[in-house]
Enzyme design. Structure first.
Site, PDB file in Angstrom:
ATOM      1  N   LYS A 177       0.182   7.963 -23.384  1.00  0.00           N
ATOM      2  CA  LYS A 177       0.591   8.304 -24.749  1.00  0.00           C
ATOM      3  C   LYS A 177       2.091   8.045 -24.898  1.00  0.00           C
ATOM      4  CE  LYS A 177      -3.428  10.700 -24.401  1.00  0.00           C
ATOM      5  NZ  LYS A 177      -4.286  10.659 -23.199  1.00  0.00           N
ATOM      6  N   ARG A 201     -13.122  15.553 -33.768  1.00  0.00           N
ATOM      7  CA  ARG A 201     -12.459  16.636 -33.036  1.00  0.00           C
ATOM      8  C   ARG A 201     -12.950  17.952 -33.623  1.00  0.00           C
ATOM      9  NH1 ARG A 201     -10.163  15.064 -28.289  1.00  0.00           N
ATOM     10  NH2 ARG A 201     -12.396  14.907 -28.314  1.00  0.00           N
ATOM     11  N   PHE A 235      -7.610  21.818 -24.437  1.00  0.00           N
ATOM     12  CA  PHE A 235      -7.865  20.393 -24.590  1.00  0.00           C
ATOM     13  C   PHE A 235      -9.076  20.077 -23.716  1.00  0.00           C
ATOM     14  CE2 PHE A 235      -7.663  15.895 -23.736  1.00  0.00           C
ATOM     15  CZ  PHE A 235      -7.738  15.447 -25.048  1.00  0.00           C
ATOM     16  N   THR A 236      -9.889  19.127 -24.190  1.00  0.00           N
ATOM     17  CA  THR A 236     -11.198  18.892 -23.567  1.00  0.00           C
ATOM     18  C   THR A 236     -11.130  18.709 -22.049  1.00  0.00           C
ATOM     19  OG1 THR A 236     -10.937  16.573 -24.176  1.00  0.00           O
ATOM     20  CG2 THR A 236     -12.256  17.928 -25.648  1.00  0.00           C
ATOM     21  N   TYR A 294       0.842  -1.200   0.000  1.00  0.00           N
ATOM     22  CA  TYR A 294       0.000   0.000   0.000  1.00  0.00           C
ATOM     23  C   TYR A 294       0.874   1.246   0.000  1.00  0.00           C
ATOM     24  CZ  TYR A 294      -3.838   3.148   0.797  1.00  0.00           C
ATOM     25  OH  TYR A 294      -4.750   4.149   0.634  1.00  0.00           O
ATOM     26  N   ASP A 330       1.611  20.606 -20.058  1.00  0.00           N
ATOM     27  CA  ASP A 330       0.963  19.328 -20.334  1.00  0.00           C
ATOM     28  C   ASP A 330       1.987  18.513 -21.124  1.00  0.00           C
ATOM     29  OD1 ASP A 330      -0.415  17.157 -21.345  1.00  0.00           O
ATOM     30  OD2 ASP A 330      -2.286  18.259 -21.624  1.00  0.00           O
ATOM     31  N   PHE A 335     -19.051  14.626 -26.236  1.00  0.00           N
ATOM     32  CA  PHE A 335     -18.656  13.801 -27.384  1.00  0.00           C
ATOM     33  C   PHE A 335     -18.482  12.335 -27.028  1.00  0.00           C
ATOM     34  CE2 PHE A 335     -14.387  13.483 -25.778  1.00  0.00           C
ATOM     35  CZ  PHE A 335     -14.274  14.638 -25.002  1.00  0.00           C
TER      36      PHE A 335
HETATM   37  C1  P70 Z   1      -6.712  11.394 -26.641  1.00  0.00           C
HETATM   38  C2  P70 Z   1      -6.609  11.229 -25.137  1.00  0.00           C
HETATM   39  C3  P70 Z   1      -5.885  12.709 -23.391  1.00  0.00           C
HETATM   40  C4  P70 Z   1      -5.169  13.895 -22.950  1.00  0.00           C
HETATM   41  C5  P70 Z   1      -4.439  14.672 -23.880  1.00  0.00           C
HETATM   42  C6  P70 Z   1      -3.773  15.824 -23.433  1.00  0.00           C
HETATM   43  C7  P70 Z   1      -2.995  16.672 -24.367  1.00  0.00           C
HETATM   44  C8  P70 Z   1      -4.537  15.454 -21.247  1.00  0.00           C
HETATM   45  C9  P70 Z   1      -5.217  14.308 -21.633  1.00  0.00           C
HETATM   46  C10 P70 Z   1      -6.012  13.552 -20.586  1.00  0.00           C
HETATM   47  C11 P70 Z   1      -7.860  10.677 -24.512  1.00  0.00           C
HETATM   48  C12 P70 Z   1      -9.045  11.553 -24.711  1.00  0.00           C
HETATM   49  C13 P70 Z   1      -9.418  12.457 -23.738  1.00  0.00           C
HETATM   50  C14 P70 Z   1     -10.503  13.291 -23.942  1.00  0.00           C
HETATM   51  C15 P70 Z   1     -11.180  13.220 -25.135  1.00  0.00           C
HETATM   52  C16 P70 Z   1     -10.845  12.277 -26.078  1.00  0.00           C
HETATM   53  C17 P70 Z   1      -9.773  11.465 -25.869  1.00  0.00           C
HETATM   54  N1  P70 Z   1      -6.141  12.459 -24.595  1.00  0.00           N
HETATM   55  N2  P70 Z   1      -3.846  16.169 -22.138  1.00  0.00           N
HETATM   56  O1  P70 Z   1      -7.227  10.466 -27.268  1.00  0.00           O
HETATM   57  O2  P70 Z   1      -5.343  12.402 -20.242  1.00  0.00           O
HETATM   58  O3  P70 Z   1      -6.908  10.587 -20.990  1.00  0.00           O
HETATM   59  O4  P70 Z   1      -5.000  10.123 -19.436  1.00  0.00           O
HETATM   60  O5  P70 Z   1      -6.972  11.381 -18.633  1.00  0.00           O
HETATM   61  O6  P70 Z   1      -4.344  14.330 -25.169  1.00  0.00           O
HETATM   62  O7  P70 Z   1      -6.237  12.392 -27.189  1.00  0.00           O
HETATM   63  P1  P70 Z   1      -6.104  11.042 -19.794  1.00  0.00           P
END
Ligand code: P70
Length: 470
Positions: free
Chosen positions: A271, A395, A137-138, A85, A228, A462
């Site tokens: 990634k 996107r 970013f989303t 743990y 990021d 989405f």
């Molecule tokens: C994608 C994934 C994640 C991501 C990222 C950047 C530049 C943070 C994160 C979050 C997964 C994804 C996420 C949201 C919508 C669609 C797809 N991107 N910063 O496919 O990281 O997913 O580990 O929480 O690209 O681009 P995590």
């Protein structure tokens, strides 16, 4: 057959061919389903590729996130999981790898990127403060907004134009940040949110010169810069390739120098770092670290595992080392570029220059007869699946969501369908099949009808929204 009729890829591009710096030791069979099956599957999924079953997909280019093939070394590392743990030895491997390759002092593991985004947003943003970022970013923006922040896009204008071939389209426009500081005052800026190879811009890099200038600007105004780092290794490759003075520096050296211009970083290790799950948050400031370390126990898990198993942290530590090898990055980006060059050669509209992790098809240019609120990019993702079982990701307007103040759709300039290439998973022959399918969808473009949204969830719509054909 004569030499002039049949040529290798390298010959076609006037260079010697390269190949991946690995060989395949284990394979996962793919299921191929027919058109009728795909029509049914897409209908059941409400025309949303996120809602398809992976079993119904032939070549899965939904994302490069968590979809990499791990190496034999990483799998061996999984067996060394210390599932204690507290104080697992795998945490110390991870901490050492992040310190060595990214250069930050204090590290907190998280279950994935958004776990880290949640913590940094809550700790570093006061309600009403602004966050200046090189394109949204989303998940990042959502966490910033949930913490009471207001996101302001400060990426250079070129990033919003798919045809503009600026070599560093991810760069921050310092004049835009300056204008924000002048208007609101430095105290109202929570931090600058800088992303490597900007995802929503098409995987476009930030130059070292821009990072350096941003640091100087931030120091002048007493503003923090958080990175990021999700695809920062790929960004380092572009610097090596395109920026003067870096051709003879290794990706690892460039990565470390870039990170040194920032005060901390969050990471979706799914990634660049070649693992199926994992993330981290790292800062240099001890006081902030103490706060984050305290918060992680509330939301993720103890600060020496943060939601990860010991074995996951070991695989990640090994993945970090593998990810910064020049040969690896060159072949990874080379594969994306191979697909992109084929499509560009055939006149398929897409974001240029070809980015690091994906090809972003310009759906607006595919379907000039569709309005943006008829979801051109979502439509293209559906058409590609129907044609060949390839899964891509919208996107565009669906991803952009709604303005929390007015409730209207955000209308992003970019309306893109992303073909995202997982690392070390597919072959050049898969890329050929994908390219031909995109061409088939392009040839059908005038006959293609758009979509309407019939179900819309409140957050990150989405992922779960449903559509019907118009
Ligand atoms: C994608 C994934 C994640 C991501 C990222 C950047 C530049 C943070 C994160 C979050 C997964 C994804 C996420 C949201 C919508 C669609 C797809 N991107 N910063 O496919 O990281 O997913 O580990 O929480 O690209 O681009 P995590």
């Amino acid at each position: 057959m004569s030499d002039s009729q049949l040529r290798t890829m390298g010959q076609q591009f006037g260079r010697r061919s390269w190949a991946e710096p690995w060989k395949i030791k284990m394979v996962e069979p793919l299921r191929m389903v027919d058109r009728e099956h795909r029509e049914r599957a897409l209908d059941e999924a409400g025309f949303n590729t996120f809602l398809l079953k992976s079993e119904d997909v032939y070549i899965d280019l939904l994302t490069d996130s968590g979809t990499s093939a791990m190496s034999d070394r990483q799998w061996a590392g999984m067996l060394l999981g210390d599932e204690a743990y507290a104080g697992s030895r795998n945490f110390y491997s991870l901490e050492e790898a992040v310190q060595k390759y990214y250069g930050y002092k204090h590290i907190i593991p998280t279950h994935q990127g958004r776990g880290a985004e949640h913590l940094i947003s809550r700790a570093a943003i006061k309600p009403g403060q602004y966050i200046a970022g090189n394109m949204y970013f989303t998940t990042t923006r959502l966490h910033q907004e949930l913490a009471g922040g207001i996101f302001v896009d400060v990426i250079i204008d070129e990033a919003h134009d798919p045809q503009n071939t600026h070599p560093f389209k991810g760069n921050v426009d310092l004049e835009k940040v300056e204008a924000l500081v002048r208007r609101e005052g430095a105290a109202k800026i929570a931090y600058i949110s800088l992303a490597g190879t900007v995802n929503m811009a098409g995987g476009q890099p930030v130059s070292m010169a821009n990072a350096k200038a941003l640091r100087a600007f931030a120091d002048k105004h007493g503003i923090k810069v958080y990175l990021d780092a999700t695809r920062m290794v790929e960004n380092a490759f572009f610097i090596q390739e395109r920026e003067e003075g870096y051709a003879n520096r290794s990706v690892a050296q460039i990565l470390k120098e870039f990170c040194a211009y920032t005060d901390g970083a969050w990471m979706s290790a799914k990634k660049d770092s070649l693992v199926n799950i994992g993330g981290w948050l790292a800062v240099n400031d001890w006081t902030l670290f103490e706060e984050l370390r305290n918060m992680v126990v509330v939301y993720e898990g103890l600060h020496t595992y943060g939601g990860l198993a010991g074995r996951d942290m070991e695989a990640l530590a090994i993945g970090i080392v593998e990810s910064v090898q020049d040969d690896h990055v060159r072949s990874r980006i080379g594969q994306v570029r191979y697909l992109g060059e084929l499509l560009a050669h055939w006149g398929i509209p897409m974001v240029l220059p070809i980015g690091g992790h994906a090809i972003f098809l310009d759906a607006r240019a595919f379907y000039r007869h569709l309005r943006q609120d008829q979801f051109p990019a979502q439509t293209l993702a559906a058409e590609l699946y129907l044609d060949s079982g390839i899964r891509s990701m919208e996107r565009g307007i669906a991803s952009a969501g709604r303005d929390p103040k007015t409730g209207d759709h955000y209308y992003p300039k970019l309306e893109l369908t992303r073909l995202t290439i997982p690392r070390r998973v597919y072959t050049q022959a898969h890329m050929d099949v994908v390219a031909e399918s995109v061409r088939a969808a392009y040839e059908q473009r005038d006959k293609t009808r758009g979509l309407k949204m019939v179900y819309e969830p409140k957050y990150l719509r989405f992922f779960q929204a449903r559509f019907e054909r118009l």
